[in-house]
Design a protein around this motif. Structure first.
Motif, mmCIF file in Angstrom:
data_model
loop_
_atom_site.group_PDB
_atom_site.id
_atom_site.type_symbol
_atom_site.label_atom_id
_atom_site.label_comp_id
_atom_site.label_asym_id
_atom_site.label_seq_id
_atom_site.Cartn_x
_atom_site.Cartn_y
_atom_site.Cartn_z
ATOM 1 N N GLU A 137 29.743 45.442 -24.685
ATOM 2 C CA GLU A 137 29.808 43.974 -24.566
ATOM 3 C C GLU A 137 30.137 43.341 -25.930
ATOM 4 O O GLU A 137 30.999 42.461 -26.042
ATOM 5 C CB GLU A 137 28.442 43.487 -24.059
ATOM 6 C CG GLU A 137 28.258 42.002 -23.944
ATOM 7 C CD GLU A 137 26.810 41.641 -23.534
ATOM 8 O OE1 GLU A 137 25.877 41.877 -24.320
ATOM 9 O OE2 GLU A 137 26.631 41.128 -22.420
ATOM 10 N N ASP A 138 29.474 43.807 -26.976
ATOM 11 C CA ASP A 138 29.711 43.271 -28.310
ATOM 12 C C ASP A 138 31.115 43.643 -28.802
ATOM 13 O O ASP A 138 31.778 42.838 -29.459
ATOM 14 C CB ASP A 138 28.630 43.759 -29.287
ATOM 15 C CG ASP A 138 27.257 43.132 -28.999
ATOM 16 O OD1 ASP A 138 27.218 42.009 -28.461
ATOM 17 O OD2 ASP A 138 26.230 43.769 -29.290
ATOM 18 N N ASN A 186 18.508 46.901 -27.911
ATOM 19 C CA ASN A 186 19.469 45.922 -27.395
ATOM 20 C C ASN A 186 20.861 46.177 -27.981
ATOM 21 O O ASN A 186 21.870 46.154 -27.265
ATOM 22 C CB ASN A 186 18.969 44.507 -27.743
ATOM 23 C CG ASN A 186 19.905 43.406 -27.269
ATOM 24 O OD1 ASN A 186 21.002 43.255 -27.803
ATOM 25 N ND2 ASN A 186 19.492 42.650 -26.267
ATOM 26 N N ASP A 200 24.094 47.169 -25.787
ATOM 27 C CA ASP A 200 25.143 46.147 -25.681
ATOM 28 C C ASP A 200 26.416 46.488 -26.440
ATOM 29 O O ASP A 200 27.265 45.622 -26.633
ATOM 30 C CB ASP A 200 24.625 44.803 -26.210
ATOM 31 C CG ASP A 200 23.633 44.138 -25.260
ATOM 32 O OD1 ASP A 200 23.485 44.615 -24.119
ATOM 33 O OD2 ASP A 200 23.018 43.128 -25.663
HETATM 34 MN MN MN Z 1 22.843 42.158 -27.619
#
Ligand code: MN
Ligand code: PS7
Ligand code: MN
Ligand code: MN
Ligand code: MN
Ligand code: MN
Length: 362
Positions: A203-204, A196, A200
Protein backbone atom coordinates in the motif's frame (compact mmCIF):
# COMPACT_ATOMS: atom_id res chain seq x y z
CA UNK A 1 -19.78 -2.18 32.87
CA UNK A 2 -20.05 1.45 31.79
CA UNK A 3 -22.39 2.20 28.89
CA UNK A 4 -22.48 5.52 27.04
CA UNK A 5 -25.79 7.37 27.06
CA UNK A 6 -25.83 9.55 23.94
CA UNK A 7 -28.99 11.36 25.17
CA UNK A 8 -26.93 12.81 28.03
CA UNK A 9 -24.09 13.90 25.76
CA UNK A 10 -23.62 17.31 24.20
CA UNK A 11 -23.93 17.71 20.44
CA UNK A 12 -20.15 18.08 20.08
CA UNK A 13 -19.50 14.99 22.24
CA UNK A 14 -21.80 12.93 20.02
CA UNK A 15 -20.02 14.33 16.97
CA UNK A 16 -16.64 13.22 18.40
CA UNK A 17 -17.87 9.64 18.81
CA UNK A 18 -19.21 9.76 15.28
CA UNK A 19 -15.75 10.73 13.90
CA UNK A 20 -14.18 8.05 16.09
CA UNK A 21 -16.39 5.43 14.40
CA UNK A 22 -15.70 6.92 10.98
CA UNK A 23 -11.93 6.98 11.33
CA UNK A 24 -10.98 3.87 13.22
CA UNK A 25 -11.27 0.23 12.44
CA UNK A 26 -10.32 -1.35 15.74
CA UNK A 27 -9.67 1.52 18.15
CA UNK A 28 -13.28 2.79 18.23
CA UNK A 29 -14.60 -0.33 19.95
CA UNK A 30 -11.94 -0.44 22.67
CA UNK A 31 -11.98 3.31 23.32
CA UNK A 32 -15.76 3.26 23.83
CA UNK A 33 -15.38 0.57 26.51
CA UNK A 34 -12.83 2.58 28.51
CA UNK A 35 -13.25 3.56 32.15
CA UNK A 36 -15.48 6.74 32.12
CA UNK A 37 -12.61 8.79 33.58
CA UNK A 38 -10.51 8.21 30.45
CA UNK A 39 -13.22 7.68 27.84
CA UNK A 40 -13.46 11.25 26.54
CA UNK A 41 -9.78 12.19 27.07
CA UNK A 42 -8.56 9.18 25.06
CA UNK A 43 -11.26 9.64 22.41
CA UNK A 44 -10.04 13.24 21.95
CA UNK A 45 -6.37 12.18 22.07
CA UNK A 46 -7.16 9.70 19.30
CA UNK A 47 -9.00 12.32 17.19
CA UNK A 48 -6.19 14.86 17.53
CA UNK A 49 -3.59 12.31 16.39
CA UNK A 50 -5.89 10.92 13.70
CA UNK A 51 -6.20 14.49 12.38
CA UNK A 52 -2.41 14.77 12.20
CA UNK A 53 -2.07 11.35 10.52
CA UNK A 54 -4.74 12.25 7.94
CA UNK A 55 -2.61 15.23 6.93
CA UNK A 56 0.57 13.13 6.98
CA UNK A 57 -1.02 10.40 4.83
CA UNK A 58 -2.57 12.79 2.27
CA UNK A 59 -0.23 12.33 -0.69
CA UNK A 60 -2.18 14.93 -2.73
CA UNK A 61 -0.96 17.69 -0.37
CA UNK A 62 2.35 19.22 -1.51
CA UNK A 63 5.01 19.46 1.20
CA UNK A 64 4.88 23.30 1.17
CA UNK A 65 1.36 22.96 2.56
CA UNK A 66 1.74 19.73 4.50
CA UNK A 67 4.77 20.64 6.60
CA UNK A 68 3.40 23.86 8.12
CA UNK A 69 0.07 22.09 8.77
CA UNK A 70 1.88 19.34 10.67
CA UNK A 71 4.06 21.76 12.62
CA UNK A 72 1.19 24.12 13.50
CA UNK A 73 -1.45 21.51 14.24
CA UNK A 74 -0.97 21.88 18.03
CA UNK A 75 -1.61 25.65 17.90
CA UNK A 76 -4.43 25.31 15.36
CA UNK A 77 -6.23 22.93 17.69
CA UNK A 78 -6.49 25.79 20.20
CA UNK A 79 -8.19 28.18 17.76
CA UNK A 80 -11.98 28.30 18.17
CA UNK A 81 -13.62 27.36 14.88
CA UNK A 82 -10.46 26.02 13.20
CA UNK A 83 -11.02 23.31 10.60
CA UNK A 84 -9.32 22.06 7.46
CA UNK A 85 -11.40 21.86 4.31
CA UNK A 86 -8.76 21.48 1.58
CA UNK A 87 -8.26 17.75 1.88
CA UNK A 88 -8.24 15.56 -1.22
CA UNK A 89 -11.76 14.30 -2.01
CA UNK A 90 -10.73 10.64 -1.68
CA UNK A 91 -9.23 11.03 1.77
CA UNK A 92 -11.37 8.76 3.94
CA UNK A 93 -10.84 10.71 7.11
CA UNK A 94 -11.80 14.03 5.51
CA UNK A 95 -14.97 14.30 7.61
CA UNK A 96 -12.93 14.63 10.82
CA UNK A 97 -10.81 17.54 9.57
CA UNK A 98 -13.74 19.33 7.95
CA UNK A 99 -15.52 19.29 11.32
CA UNK A 100 -12.48 19.72 13.54
CA UNK A 101 -14.05 22.78 15.21
CA UNK A 102 -16.31 20.36 17.12
CA UNK A 103 -13.32 18.42 18.42
CA UNK A 104 -11.77 21.74 19.53
CA UNK A 105 -14.87 22.56 21.61
CA UNK A 106 -14.40 19.28 23.50
CA UNK A 107 -10.59 19.62 23.79
CA UNK A 108 -11.24 22.89 25.65
CA UNK A 109 -13.51 21.09 28.13
CA UNK A 110 -10.86 18.55 29.10
CA UNK A 111 -9.26 18.48 32.54
CA UNK A 112 -6.16 20.68 32.18
CA UNK A 113 -3.87 17.87 33.42
CA UNK A 114 -5.09 15.60 30.63
CA UNK A 115 -5.13 18.33 27.99
CA UNK A 116 -1.48 19.21 28.74
CA UNK A 117 -0.48 15.62 27.90
CA UNK A 118 -2.51 15.56 24.66
CA UNK A 119 -1.10 18.89 23.58
CA UNK A 120 2.51 17.91 24.37
CA UNK A 121 2.31 14.69 22.33
CA UNK A 122 0.53 16.44 19.44
CA UNK A 123 3.34 19.04 19.28
CA UNK A 124 6.08 16.40 19.25
CA UNK A 125 4.34 14.09 16.77
CA UNK A 126 3.50 16.90 14.32
CA UNK A 127 7.11 18.07 14.26
CA UNK A 128 8.43 14.52 13.94
CA UNK A 129 6.10 13.77 11.01
CA UNK A 130 7.14 17.05 9.35
CA UNK A 131 10.85 16.11 9.61
CA UNK A 132 10.11 12.84 7.84
CA UNK A 133 7.89 14.36 5.14
CA UNK A 134 10.81 16.66 4.32
CA UNK A 135 13.29 13.81 4.44
CA UNK A 136 11.24 11.66 2.06
CA UNK A 137 11.12 14.48 -0.48
CA UNK A 138 14.87 15.11 -0.45
CA UNK A 139 15.86 11.46 -0.49
CA UNK A 140 13.10 10.11 -2.76
CA UNK A 141 14.18 6.96 -1.00
CA UNK A 142 12.61 7.34 2.42
CA UNK A 143 14.21 6.03 5.58
CA UNK A 144 17.89 5.00 5.45
CA UNK A 145 19.24 3.65 8.72
CA UNK A 146 17.56 1.39 11.27
CA UNK A 147 18.03 4.24 13.74
CA UNK A 148 15.99 6.54 11.43
CA UNK A 149 13.31 3.87 11.13
CA UNK A 150 13.04 3.55 14.90
CA UNK A 151 12.98 7.32 15.32
CA UNK A 152 10.05 7.52 12.88
CA UNK A 153 8.26 4.79 14.84
CA UNK A 154 8.97 6.77 17.99
CA UNK A 155 7.32 9.90 16.56
CA UNK A 156 4.17 8.17 15.35
CA UNK A 157 3.73 5.45 17.99
CA UNK A 158 6.28 5.59 20.83
CA UNK A 159 5.01 9.07 21.67
CA UNK A 160 1.39 7.80 21.67
CA UNK A 161 2.47 5.20 24.22
CA UNK A 162 4.13 7.90 26.32
CA UNK A 163 0.99 10.07 26.29
CA UNK A 164 -1.29 7.13 27.06
CA UNK A 165 0.92 5.95 29.93
CA UNK A 166 0.89 9.44 31.43
CA UNK A 167 -2.93 9.49 31.12
CA UNK A 168 -3.21 6.03 32.76
CA UNK A 169 -0.96 7.05 35.66
CA UNK A 170 -2.55 10.51 36.07
CA UNK A 171 -5.95 8.80 36.41
CA UNK A 172 -4.46 6.19 38.81
CA UNK A 173 -5.38 3.31 36.50
CA UNK A 174 -1.79 2.13 36.05
CA UNK A 175 1.22 1.62 38.28
CA UNK A 176 3.23 4.90 38.43
CA UNK A 177 6.38 2.75 38.21
CA UNK A 178 5.62 2.53 34.45
CA UNK A 179 6.73 6.16 34.14
CA UNK A 180 10.20 5.08 35.28
CA UNK A 181 10.37 2.42 32.54
CA UNK A 182 10.08 4.49 29.33
CA UNK A 183 11.73 1.69 27.37
CA UNK A 184 8.75 -0.59 28.05
CA UNK A 185 6.32 2.10 26.87
CA UNK A 186 8.39 2.72 23.76
CA UNK A 187 8.28 -0.99 22.92
CA UNK A 188 4.46 -0.97 23.05
CA UNK A 189 4.37 1.65 20.29
CA UNK A 190 7.31 0.28 18.28
CA UNK A 191 5.77 -3.20 18.16
CA UNK A 192 2.46 -1.89 16.76
CA UNK A 193 4.01 0.54 14.30
CA UNK A 194 6.65 -1.84 12.95
CA UNK A 195 3.99 -4.49 12.37
CA UNK A 196 1.85 -1.91 10.56
CA UNK A 197 4.82 -0.86 8.39
CA UNK A 198 5.64 -4.47 7.44
CA UNK A 199 2.03 -5.31 6.58
CA UNK A 200 1.36 -2.05 4.66
CA UNK A 201 4.50 -2.25 2.50
CA UNK A 202 2.60 -2.67 -0.77
CA UNK A 203 0.00 0.00 0.00
CA UNK A 204 2.79 2.42 0.92
CA UNK A 205 4.74 1.45 -2.24
CA UNK A 206 1.72 2.39 -4.38
CA UNK A 207 1.65 5.75 -2.55
CA UNK A 208 5.39 6.13 -3.31
CA UNK A 209 6.26 6.00 0.39
CA UNK A 210 8.88 3.75 1.92
CA UNK A 211 9.37 3.08 5.62
CA UNK A 212 11.49 -0.09 5.41
CA UNK A 213 15.03 1.13 6.13
CA UNK A 214 17.59 0.94 3.33
CA UNK A 215 20.05 -0.49 5.85
CA UNK A 216 17.88 -3.64 5.84
CA UNK A 217 16.53 -3.95 2.29
CA UNK A 218 19.84 -3.12 0.58
CA UNK A 219 21.27 -6.36 2.02
CA UNK A 220 18.73 -8.28 -0.07
CA UNK A 221 18.10 -6.27 -3.28
CA UNK A 222 19.80 -3.42 -5.16
CA UNK A 223 16.60 -1.52 -5.94
CA UNK A 224 13.58 -1.05 -3.67
CA UNK A 225 11.20 -1.78 -6.58
CA UNK A 226 12.72 -5.25 -7.02
CA UNK A 227 10.94 -6.43 -3.88
CA UNK A 228 7.63 -5.97 -5.68
CA UNK A 229 8.65 -7.82 -8.85
CA UNK A 230 7.00 -11.08 -7.87
CA UNK A 231 7.38 -12.58 -11.37
CA UNK A 232 11.13 -12.93 -10.92
CA UNK A 233 11.84 -15.98 -8.69
CA UNK A 234 15.15 -14.55 -7.47
CA UNK A 235 13.51 -11.29 -6.35
CA UNK A 236 10.64 -13.24 -4.85
CA UNK A 237 13.08 -15.18 -2.68
CA UNK A 238 15.06 -12.06 -1.73
CA UNK A 239 11.86 -10.22 -0.83
CA UNK A 240 10.87 -12.98 1.59
CA UNK A 241 14.30 -12.93 3.22
CA UNK A 242 14.10 -9.17 3.55
CA UNK A 243 10.68 -9.43 5.19
CA UNK A 244 12.08 -12.03 7.61
CA UNK A 245 14.65 -9.49 8.74
CA UNK A 246 11.90 -6.90 9.28
CA UNK A 247 9.86 -9.40 11.31
CA UNK A 248 12.90 -10.35 13.40
CA UNK A 249 13.53 -6.66 14.10
CA UNK A 250 9.90 -6.20 15.27
CA UNK A 251 10.02 -9.31 17.47
CA UNK A 252 12.71 -7.64 19.60
CA UNK A 253 9.92 -5.69 21.33
CA UNK A 254 7.52 -8.52 22.21
CA UNK A 255 8.84 -9.40 25.68
CA UNK A 256 8.81 -5.76 26.82
CA UNK A 257 5.20 -5.39 25.65
CA UNK A 258 4.16 -8.25 27.92
CA UNK A 259 6.15 -6.73 30.78
CA UNK A 260 4.46 -3.35 30.29
CA UNK A 261 0.99 -4.89 30.44
CA UNK A 262 1.74 -6.27 33.90
CA UNK A 263 1.64 -2.66 35.15
CA UNK A 264 -2.00 -2.01 34.23
CA UNK A 265 -4.47 -1.94 37.15
CA UNK A 266 -7.82 -1.34 35.47
CA UNK A 267 -9.58 -4.01 33.38
CA UNK A 268 -10.85 -1.56 30.72
CA UNK A 269 -7.35 -0.11 30.30
CA UNK A 270 -5.89 -3.62 30.14
CA UNK A 271 -8.30 -4.51 27.31
CA UNK A 272 -7.49 -1.27 25.53
CA UNK A 273 -3.74 -1.94 25.54
CA UNK A 274 -3.84 -5.73 25.12
CA UNK A 275 -6.16 -6.03 22.10
CA UNK A 276 -3.87 -4.12 19.69
CA UNK A 277 -0.82 -6.08 20.95
CA UNK A 278 -2.51 -9.45 20.36
CA UNK A 279 -3.63 -8.31 16.92
CA UNK A 280 -0.01 -7.29 16.23
CA UNK A 281 1.55 -10.65 17.14
CA UNK A 282 -1.12 -12.40 15.03
CA UNK A 283 -0.42 -10.01 12.14
CA UNK A 284 3.33 -10.65 12.43
CA UNK A 285 2.65 -14.37 12.14
CA UNK A 286 0.46 -13.73 9.10
CA UNK A 287 3.06 -11.60 7.30
CA UNK A 288 5.98 -13.88 8.21
CA UNK A 289 7.25 -15.65 5.05
CA UNK A 290 4.13 -14.51 3.22
CA UNK A 291 4.85 -13.24 -0.32
CA UNK A 292 1.31 -11.78 -0.50
CA UNK A 293 2.48 -8.69 1.43
CA UNK A 294 4.32 -7.58 -1.73
CA UNK A 295 1.28 -7.46 -3.98
CA UNK A 296 -1.81 -7.13 -1.80
CA UNK A 297 -3.29 -5.81 1.42
CA UNK A 298 -3.58 -8.68 3.89
CA UNK A 299 -5.43 -8.75 7.19
CA UNK A 300 -6.09 -11.34 9.88
CA UNK A 301 -9.47 -13.03 9.40
CA UNK A 302 -12.64 -11.78 11.14
CA UNK A 303 -12.81 -15.06 13.04
CA UNK A 304 -9.25 -14.76 14.34
CA UNK A 305 -9.85 -11.12 15.25
CA UNK A 306 -12.96 -12.12 17.26
CA UNK A 307 -11.08 -14.82 19.13
CA UNK A 308 -8.21 -12.41 19.87
CA UNK A 309 -10.66 -9.82 21.22
CA UNK A 310 -12.16 -12.27 23.68
CA UNK A 311 -8.77 -13.62 24.75
CA UNK A 312 -7.30 -10.15 25.23
CA UNK A 313 -10.07 -8.99 27.56
CA UNK A 314 -9.25 -11.49 30.30
CA UNK A 315 -5.83 -11.25 31.93
CA UNK A 316 -2.11 -11.25 31.22
CA UNK A 317 -1.84 -15.03 31.45
CA UNK A 318 -4.31 -15.46 28.59
CA UNK A 319 -2.51 -12.78 26.53
CA UNK A 320 0.77 -14.62 27.17
CA UNK A 321 -0.90 -17.80 25.86
CA UNK A 322 -1.87 -15.88 22.72
CA UNK A 323 1.74 -14.74 22.25
CA UNK A 324 3.00 -18.28 22.86
CA UNK A 325 0.58 -19.70 20.28
CA UNK A 326 1.66 -17.27 17.53
CA UNK A 327 5.36 -17.56 18.40
CA UNK A 328 5.12 -21.30 17.94
CA UNK A 329 3.51 -20.80 14.54
CA UNK A 330 6.29 -18.40 13.54
CA UNK A 331 8.82 -20.95 14.79
CA UNK A 332 7.16 -23.67 12.67
CA UNK A 333 6.98 -21.52 9.53
CA UNK A 334 10.63 -20.53 9.86
CA UNK A 335 12.58 -22.03 6.93
CA UNK A 336 16.11 -23.49 7.40
CA UNK A 337 17.05 -22.01 4.01
CA UNK A 338 16.37 -18.50 5.34
CA UNK A 339 19.71 -16.83 6.22
CA UNK A 340 18.07 -15.60 9.43
CA UNK A 341 16.69 -19.02 10.36
CA UNK A 342 18.83 -19.37 13.47
CA UNK A 343 18.37 -15.80 14.65
CA UNK A 344 14.57 -16.02 14.27
CA UNK A 345 14.45 -19.37 15.98
CA UNK A 346 16.51 -18.01 18.89
CA UNK A 347 14.36 -14.89 19.19
CA UNK A 348 11.17 -16.99 19.36
CA UNK A 349 12.72 -19.17 22.07
CA UNK A 350 13.87 -16.14 24.00
CA UNK A 351 10.34 -14.70 24.17
CA UNK A 352 8.85 -18.11 24.97
CA UNK A 353 11.33 -18.46 27.83
CA UNK A 354 10.42 -15.02 29.13
CA UNK A 355 6.74 -16.03 29.14
CA UNK A 356 7.63 -19.32 30.82
CA UNK A 357 9.43 -17.38 33.57
CA UNK A 358 6.36 -15.32 34.44
CA UNK A 359 3.66 -17.94 33.78
CA UNK A 360 5.10 -21.45 33.89
CA UNK A 361 2.95 -23.84 31.81
CA UNK A 362 2.02 -26.20 34.69
MN1 MN B 1 0.62 1.96 7.54
C1 PS7 C 1 -4.51 7.80 21.09
C2 PS7 C 1 -5.63 5.53 21.18
C3 PS7 C 1 -0.82 1.48 24.84
C4 PS7 C 1 1.44 2.15 25.80
C5 PS7 C 1 -4.15 7.90 15.01
C6 PS7 C 1 -1.88 2.87 20.32
C7 PS7 C 1 -0.12 6.65 12.32
C8 PS7 C 1 -0.02 1.85 14.71
O1 PS7 C 1 1.30 4.25 9.73
O2 PS7 C 1 -3.21 4.94 10.13
O3 PS7 C 1 -0.50 5.71 8.86
O4 PS7 C 1 -0.50 3.30 8.28
O5 PS7 C 1 -2.97 2.43 10.41
C9 PS7 C 1 -4.31 6.10 19.25
C10 PS7 C 1 1.14 2.07 23.38
C11 PS7 C 1 -1.86 7.73 15.90
C12 PS7 C 1 0.09 3.31 18.89
C13 PS7 C 1 0.08 5.62 14.55
C14 PS7 C 1 -3.64 7.01 18.35
C15 PS7 C 1 0.43 1.90 22.12
C16 PS7 C 1 -1.34 8.59 14.85
C17 PS7 C 1 -0.70 3.27 17.63
C18 PS7 C 1 -3.54 6.36 17.00
C19 PS7 C 1 0.49 3.17 21.30
C20 PS7 C 1 0.02 8.12 14.41
C21 PS7 C 1 -2.27 3.07 13.40
C22 PS7 C 1 0.21 3.59 16.46
O6 PS7 C 1 -2.66 4.03 12.41
O7 PS7 C 1 -0.96 3.93 10.60
C23 PS7 C 1 -4.79 6.48 20.46
C24 PS7 C 1 0.60 1.90 24.62
C25 PS7 C 1 -3.14 7.35 15.95
C26 PS7 C 1 -0.41 3.12 20.11
C27 PS7 C 1 -0.01 6.74 13.78
C28 PS7 C 1 -0.32 4.29 14.16
C29 PS7 C 1 -1.53 3.75 14.51
C30 PS7 C 1 -0.35 3.26 15.09
P1 PS7 C 1 -0.14 4.33 9.29
P2 PS7 C 1 -2.53 3.82 10.82
MN1 MN D 1 0.69 7.91 8.66
MN1 MN E 1 -2.34 6.31 8.64
MN1 MN F 1 -2.76 1.86 8.17
MN1 MN G 1 -3.55 -0.15 5.70
Amino acid sequence: VHVRDPSKESETERACFEYLDLTSRSFAAVIKELNPELLMPICLFYLALRGLDTIEDDMTLPNEKKIPLLRNFDSNMEIDGWKFTENGPNEKDRELLVNFDKVIVELKRMKPEYYAIVRDITTKMGNGMADYALNAEHNANGVNSIADYELYCHYVAGLVGDGLTRLFVESKLANPALLERPHLTESMGQFLQKTNIIRDVHEDFLDKRRFWPKEIWSKHVDNWDDLFDQTNPVFKQKALECSSEMVLNALKHADECLFYMAGIRDQSVFNFVAIPQSMAIATLELVFRNPAIFNSHIKISKGDACQLMSESTQNLRVVCDVFRRYLRRIHKKNDPRDPLYTAISLQCSKIEQFIESIFPSQ
